[in-house]
Scaffold this active site. Sequence first.
Site, short mmCIF file in Angstrom:
data_model
loop_
_atom_site.label_atom_id
_atom_site.label_comp_id
_atom_site.label_asym_id
_atom_site.label_seq_id
_atom_site.Cartn_x
_atom_site.Cartn_y
_atom_site.Cartn_z
N SER A 171 0.81 -1.21 0.00
CA SER A 171 0.00 0.00 0.00
C SER A 171 0.84 1.26 0.00
CB SER A 171 -0.93 0.02 1.22
OG SER A 171 -0.18 0.06 2.41
N LYS B 171 0.11 4.11 6.56
CA LYS B 171 -0.55 5.10 5.71
C LYS B 171 0.11 6.46 5.93
CE LYS B 171 -4.23 2.65 4.24
NZ LYS B 171 -3.52 1.36 4.46
#
Lengths: 211, 211
Positions: free
Chosen positions: A134, A170
């Site tokens: 990610s 993130k």
Amino acid sequence: MDELTLRQQEILGYLQLHMRSYSTWPSFREIQAHFGFRSTNAVMGHLRALEKKGYISRVPGQARTFRITMDFNEENQPTDSVEVVDIPIYGTIAAGYPDGVETGGEIGRLQIDAETAGIRRARRAFALKVRGDSMIDAGIFDGDIVILEPRPPNNEDIVAALIDGETTLKRFIQKRGKAPFLKAENKSYPQLHPVAELVIQGIAKSVVRNL
Amino acid sequence: MDELTLRQQEILGYLQLHMRSYSTWPSFREIQAHFGFRSTNAVMGHLRALEKKGYISRVPGQARTFRITMDFNEENQPTDSVEVVDIPIYGTIAAGYPDGVETGGEIGRLQIDAETAGIRRARRAFALKVRGDSMIDAGIFDGDIVILEPRPPNNEDIVAALIDGETTLKRFIQKRGKAPFLKAENKSYPQLHPVAELVIQGIAKSVVRNL
DNA sequence: CTTGACACTGAACGATTGTTTAACTATACG
DNA sequence: CGTATAGTTAAACAATCGTTCAGTGTCAAG
């Protein structure tokens, strides 16, 4: 950093020596005995001086809780210590972070000097083995080891956040006046993550990858 | 070494983590609080059990004087002591490599354990601060620290090679029967480098980046 | 059914240990 | 000469901390 007097260097050297030999800090009265003081207050004075100058830190009232915050290298050779930090590696970080210590899920440990890792020795860094891709657009790949420090995030920091019971990496975005959100750095992924209950476990300071 | 119960493993894990995080052993009441015990005696029992089984040793009556007699991984297998390696960092690696050690151009040092760095202690590893973005498609960016080992390259290894008097990072390609060449991993760069006089200074084993 | 281990509660005791207040000596600074 | 800092002595105090004694409950082995 202030300089130390001769006596203070001796004290500091003894602290290190004791720690290395016994893996425990000495008590006031052990220091007293070692230097032949007739009062524990002599110790008190020196430790206060060392703390004031930033060489050690202590928890008031608690026994044997010195820590040497600074590794004074060159010059006085009683030291060969480098700022190498021992960091636990978690596969997944379980929920919560109750005591600053998480017992479950440790899959290894790594040693690295604090400067290279971009961390401060005092804080309790931990590492996370990255799963998934990610964050590949940020140069973080599957299998990388990310070293993190637990502290509140600033805008644009890469953070380890607890989402759906799992820790993921993130980027933390917070523009002023707006609610913060998390962003995955992979073009083929949904990039925005609304933040309902934000549990930030740490902010990423550096990444290590085996080629 | 006797085996531990689940609860005892948890206790021992907490002891280790506390020590590694705070460089201090916890007190009875800190352990008690962490596990939610209502009596310090619960701690007493576990510590006695751990000591009896030889996992820790203590000095009776003294505060925070545990010691863990061995290091363990999750499976209670003693971990071989980690080897922290001291590695020089070069900004540019000058020509030659006379003794495996190059003093000129050293811009720092780093400490990391050999396993995390993916190197063998015996070899003389060195590190290189990456300049330029010729390897961004391999996840290596400007400013990264690459750790290398001097040894002959295999196909597909990322190598530090001396080109035009300067050390650069490239991927080493050698297909059988053909002459080897170097390849830059950046789509916007000329990707192929013919190798006239190939001076490989080392092959990259790992990369460290500050985020 | 009993025994023994494991895990834990609850309260109290006493030693270890950090802390404070007060006073003394010596040296250096301006 | 006064003042500040470093280093130390002395006695007493209070919090922390390890320890002990007594008792509850569970679970598996004999």
